[in-house]
Design an enzyme around this catalytic site. Structure first.
Site, PDB file in Angstrom:
ATOM      1  N   ARG A 145      -6.005  48.365 -24.012  1.00 46.81           N
ATOM      2  CA  ARG A 145      -7.246  48.768 -24.788  1.00 46.81           C
ATOM      3  C   ARG A 145      -7.895  49.721 -23.840  1.00 46.81           C
ATOM      4  O   ARG A 145      -9.115  49.569 -23.116  1.00 46.81           O
ATOM      5  CB  ARG A 145      -7.977  47.659 -25.355  1.00 46.81           C
ATOM      6  CG  ARG A 145      -7.579  46.673 -26.021  1.00 46.81           C
ATOM      7  CD  ARG A 145      -8.455  45.885 -26.699  1.00 46.81           C
ATOM      8  NE  ARG A 145      -9.454  44.917 -25.854  1.00 46.81           N
ATOM      9  CZ  ARG A 145      -9.172  44.031 -25.056  1.00 46.81           C
ATOM     10  NH1 ARG A 145      -8.142  43.304 -25.470  1.00 46.81           N
ATOM     11  NH2 ARG A 145     -10.180  43.551 -24.152  1.00 46.81           N
ATOM     12  N   LYS A 159     -14.603  53.864 -30.145  1.00 44.16           N
ATOM     13  CA  LYS A 159     -15.749  53.595 -30.426  1.00 44.16           C
ATOM     14  C   LYS A 159     -16.974  54.689 -29.852  1.00 44.16           C
ATOM     15  O   LYS A 159     -16.609  55.169 -29.126  1.00 44.16           O
ATOM     16  CB  LYS A 159     -16.237  52.173 -29.975  1.00 44.16           C
ATOM     17  CG  LYS A 159     -16.366  51.941 -28.579  1.00 44.16           C
ATOM     18  CD  LYS A 159     -16.167  50.570 -28.005  1.00 44.16           C
ATOM     19  CE  LYS A 159     -16.528  50.350 -26.480  1.00 44.16           C
ATOM     20  NZ  LYS A 159     -16.102  49.037 -26.195  1.00 44.16           N
ATOM     21  N   TYR A 170     -44.077  69.788 -16.545  1.00 42.94           N
ATOM     22  CA  TYR A 170     -44.833  68.630 -16.959  1.00 42.94           C
ATOM     23  C   TYR A 170     -45.448  67.807 -15.730  1.00 42.94           C
ATOM     24  O   TYR A 170     -44.496  67.482 -14.956  1.00 42.94           O
ATOM     25  CB  TYR A 170     -44.553  67.616 -17.957  1.00 42.94           C
ATOM     26  CG  TYR A 170     -44.304  68.458 -19.297  1.00 42.94           C
ATOM     27  CD1 TYR A 170     -45.462  68.896 -20.068  1.00 42.94           C
ATOM     28  CD2 TYR A 170     -43.162  68.428 -19.784  1.00 42.94           C
ATOM     29  CE1 TYR A 170     -45.380  69.384 -21.502  1.00 42.94           C
ATOM     30  CE2 TYR A 170     -43.011  68.778 -21.352  1.00 42.94           C
ATOM     31  CZ  TYR A 170     -43.927  69.423 -21.864  1.00 42.94           C
ATOM     32  OH  TYR A 170     -43.924  69.886 -23.078  1.00 42.94           O
ATOM     33  N   CYS A 205     -37.614  68.595 -19.478  1.00 38.61           N
ATOM     34  CA  CYS A 205     -38.384  68.498 -20.686  1.00 38.61           C
ATOM     35  C   CYS A 205     -37.385  68.058 -21.846  1.00 38.61           C
ATOM     36  O   CYS A 205     -36.068  67.844 -21.561  1.00 38.61           O
ATOM     37  CB  CYS A 205     -39.011  69.810 -20.925  1.00 38.61           C
ATOM     38  SG  CYS A 205     -39.908  70.574 -19.467  1.00 38.61           S
ATOM     39  N   ARG A 223     -19.559  36.792 -24.313  1.00 38.44           N
ATOM     40  CA  ARG A 223     -20.077  37.735 -25.277  1.00 38.44           C
ATOM     41  C   ARG A 223     -19.707  37.099 -26.504  1.00 38.44           C
ATOM     42  O   ARG A 223     -20.659  36.568 -27.259  1.00 38.44           O
ATOM     43  CB  ARG A 223     -19.698  39.188 -25.100  1.00 38.44           C
ATOM     44  CG  ARG A 223     -20.439  40.518 -25.908  1.00 38.44           C
ATOM     45  CD  ARG A 223     -20.090  41.739 -25.360  1.00 38.44           C
ATOM     46  NE  ARG A 223     -18.621  42.185 -25.501  1.00 38.44           N
ATOM     47  CZ  ARG A 223     -18.397  43.296 -25.141  1.00 38.44           C
ATOM     48  NH1 ARG A 223     -19.335  44.389 -24.702  1.00 38.44           N
ATOM     49  NH2 ARG A 223     -17.104  43.710 -25.224  1.00 38.44           N
ATOM     50  N   HIS A 254     -11.571  39.744 -23.173  1.00 35.89           N
ATOM     51  CA  HIS A 254     -11.982  40.927 -22.549  1.00 35.89           C
ATOM     52  C   HIS A 254     -12.511  40.505 -21.020  1.00 35.89           C
ATOM     53  O   HIS A 254     -13.256  39.514 -21.026  1.00 35.89           O
ATOM     54  CB  HIS A 254     -13.272  41.399 -23.242  1.00 35.89           C
ATOM     55  CG  HIS A 254     -13.689  42.754 -23.028  1.00 35.89           C
ATOM     56  ND1 HIS A 254     -12.829  43.814 -22.719  1.00 35.89           N
ATOM     57  CD2 HIS A 254     -15.035  43.419 -22.765  1.00 35.89           C
ATOM     58  CE1 HIS A 254     -13.619  44.917 -22.430  1.00 35.89           C
ATOM     59  NE2 HIS A 254     -15.101  44.542 -22.549  1.00 35.89           N
ATOM     60  N   ASP A 303     -36.238  69.910 -24.397  1.00 37.17           N
ATOM     61  CA  ASP A 303     -35.273  70.959 -24.876  1.00 37.17           C
ATOM     62  C   ASP A 303     -34.976  72.211 -23.626  1.00 37.17           C
ATOM     63  O   ASP A 303     -34.120  72.805 -23.847  1.00 37.17           O
ATOM     64  CB  ASP A 303     -35.815  71.685 -25.906  1.00 37.17           C
ATOM     65  CG  ASP A 303     -36.234  70.964 -26.952  1.00 37.17           C
ATOM     66  OD1 ASP A 303     -35.718  70.029 -27.343  1.00 37.17           O
ATOM     67  OD2 ASP A 303     -37.443  71.292 -27.328  1.00 37.17           O
TER      68      ASP A 303
HETATM   69  C1  LIG Z   1     -15.428  48.919 -25.136  1.00 36.99           C
HETATM   70  C2  LIG Z   1     -14.112  47.897 -24.960  1.00 36.99           C
HETATM   71  C3  LIG Z   1     -12.904  48.274 -24.231  1.00 36.99           C
HETATM   72  C4  LIG Z   1     -12.520  49.460 -23.655  1.00 36.99           C
HETATM   73  O1  LIG Z   1     -13.255  49.406 -22.472  1.00 36.99           O
HETATM   74  P1  LIG Z   1     -13.018  50.471 -20.980  1.00 36.99           P
HETATM   75  O2  LIG Z   1     -13.727  49.967 -19.975  1.00 36.99           O
HETATM   76  O3  LIG Z   1     -13.869  51.826 -21.899  1.00 36.99           O
HETATM   77  O4  LIG Z   1     -11.542  50.665 -21.069  1.00 36.99           O
HETATM   78  C5  LIG Z   1     -11.674  47.275 -24.540  1.00 36.99           C
HETATM   79  N1  LIG Z   1     -12.181  46.299 -25.054  1.00 36.99           N
HETATM   80  C6  LIG Z   1     -13.237  45.844 -25.586  1.00 36.99           C
HETATM   81  C7  LIG Z   1     -13.221  44.433 -26.242  1.00 36.99           C
HETATM   82  C8  LIG Z   1     -14.153  46.689 -25.560  1.00 36.99           C
HETATM   83  O5  LIG Z   1     -15.429  46.375 -25.995  1.00 36.99           O
END
Ligand SMILES: *Cc1c(COP(=O)(O)O)cnc(C)c1O
Length: 378
Positions: free
Chosen positions: A226, A39, A270, A317, A135, A167, A319
């Protein structure tokens, strides 16, 4: 390689990415495959090259993204992959989900109905269970109730349920209370899966490991790991070591545009937040907050010049920024400097930069802006 402007750029090592995949595979059981989390443009590394490398060179078959646009892009780079959308897709895009053969994370029966109503084709999905992240996902008091709802959802016409997942909220912590919390999350999802199996429903996928769980509590029960942040060689949490062999994939570099000697009393940048307390050599560097090098690093961050750490003086800054090169007499206009990465014996990681201004490595790499070309090296 395409020519690129040598101003501020990111070098992404595909060889290191391959090594990280090997390390992650060695952590996982035979029953677990990698689902590469790509992602946010592969955490800022560039999804096209990362996905092609993972699919073609590393034979990674599963990918996860946050939304439909990302999924369609990944489909173009990995025509045969299984691609899971972790986040929300408006139901009116159900047809696109089906057309691109994407798997949608489904968070409720109502959402599943809305999706399937919007397209004649079957919708592939994994059902998301909220076991404590708070979530998205189905929320139930007991695994049996959760299994009952999933069983009911499986009767929804044209909904093809291929797995369930959850998750973890604190898998990146070694605090006993947090470990117990994650244990409970894991038990809830595995008990839900087992309750379904007792009802004669055996789903191909049950997954709950993110990077932290993959490193610190790897379980053969998770069919997929994941893996996001560890693919890119960064820490889920800076305070915990990651397995040997994992190393950052991205380095960020820029150039010195000018070096000058200033007298005691000279103000830099700045707001006049920095005044030289002695004669100093100041170098201007071709990077700023519009490149994703945070303004919060003003007066705090360090940059490697000829392998030596040089402090940022005054404000970053848009850039450009200024550093103190008084201790690096050889520094001159045109020199390449390292914002993130190795130079000589020293290294500045995205995780280190993150800790300097109070964020996480994830945000640092995701924040390297589009203006910074990604250069892929082996
Ligand atoms: C982003 C995400 C992950 C990956 O998490 P990491 O800590 O980068 O491994 C896995 N599962 C879900 C649902 C996520 O949103």
């Amino acid at each position: 390689m395409k020519p690129y402007l040598k101003r501020a750029w990111a070098e992404v090592s595909l060889a290191q990415l391959e090594k990280n995949v090997d390390v992650i595979r060695s952590l996982n059981s035979e029953s677990t495959e990698i689902m590469a989390v790509v992602k946010a443009d592969a955490y800022g590394h560039g999804d096209e090259h990362i996905v092609r490398c993972l699919a073609e060179r590393c034979s990674v078959r599963y990918f996860a993204v946050s939304n439909l646009d990302e999924a369609i892009a990944v489909r173009g780079f990995a025509p045969k992959a299984d691609i899971l959308i972790l986040g929300y897709t408006p139901p009116e895009y159900a047809h696109e989900i089906a057309m691109y053969n994407i798997i949608q994370g489904v968070v409720s029966a109502d959402y599943a109905l809305a999706l399937t109503k919007n397209t004649p084709e079957p919708i592939r999905c994994h059902i998301k269970i909220d076991t404590g992240m708070g979530r998205i996902g189905l929320r139930h008091d007991t695994p049996q109730e959760c299994a009952d709802e999933i069983a009911a959802m499986m009767k929804i016409e044209k909904l093809s349920v291929e797995g369930i997942y959850t998750h973890f909220a604190v898998a990146d912590s070694d605090d006993p209370d947090n470990i117990a919390y994650t244990d409970r999350q894991q038990r809830f999802i595995t008990d839900t899966y087992d309750a379904l199996a007792d009802m004669g429903i055996k789903l191909p996928h049950l997954h709950f490991m993110n990077s932290a769980a993959t490193c610190y509590r790897n379980s053969p029960r998770s069919t997929l790991s994941r893996a996001g942040i560890i693919l890119y060689g960064l820490h889920p949490d800076i305070s915990l070591d990651i397995p040997e062999g994992l190393a950052p994939v991205m380095e960020v570099k820029a150039v010195i545009s000018q070096v000058k000697t200033v007298k005691k009393g000279a103000c830099i940048s700045y707001g006049r937040t920095f005044t030289a307390d002695r004669e100093m050599r100041i170098a201007t560097v071709t990077v700023g907050y519009a490149d994703g090098y945070s303004r919060l690093l003003s007066g705090r961050g360090e940059i490697l010049v000829h392998g030596k750490r040089c402090k940022i003086v005054g404000r970053v800054c848009m850039d450009q920024l200024m550093i103190d090169v008084s201790e690096v007499p050889e520094a001159e206009s045109g020199d390449i400097v390292v914002l993130i990465g190795r130079d000589g014996d020293d290294i500045i990681t995205a995780d280190e930069l993150a800790s300097v201004y109070g964020t996480i490595g994830y945000e640092v790499v995701c924040g390297i802006s589009k203006r910074v070309p990604r250069i892929y090296i082996d």
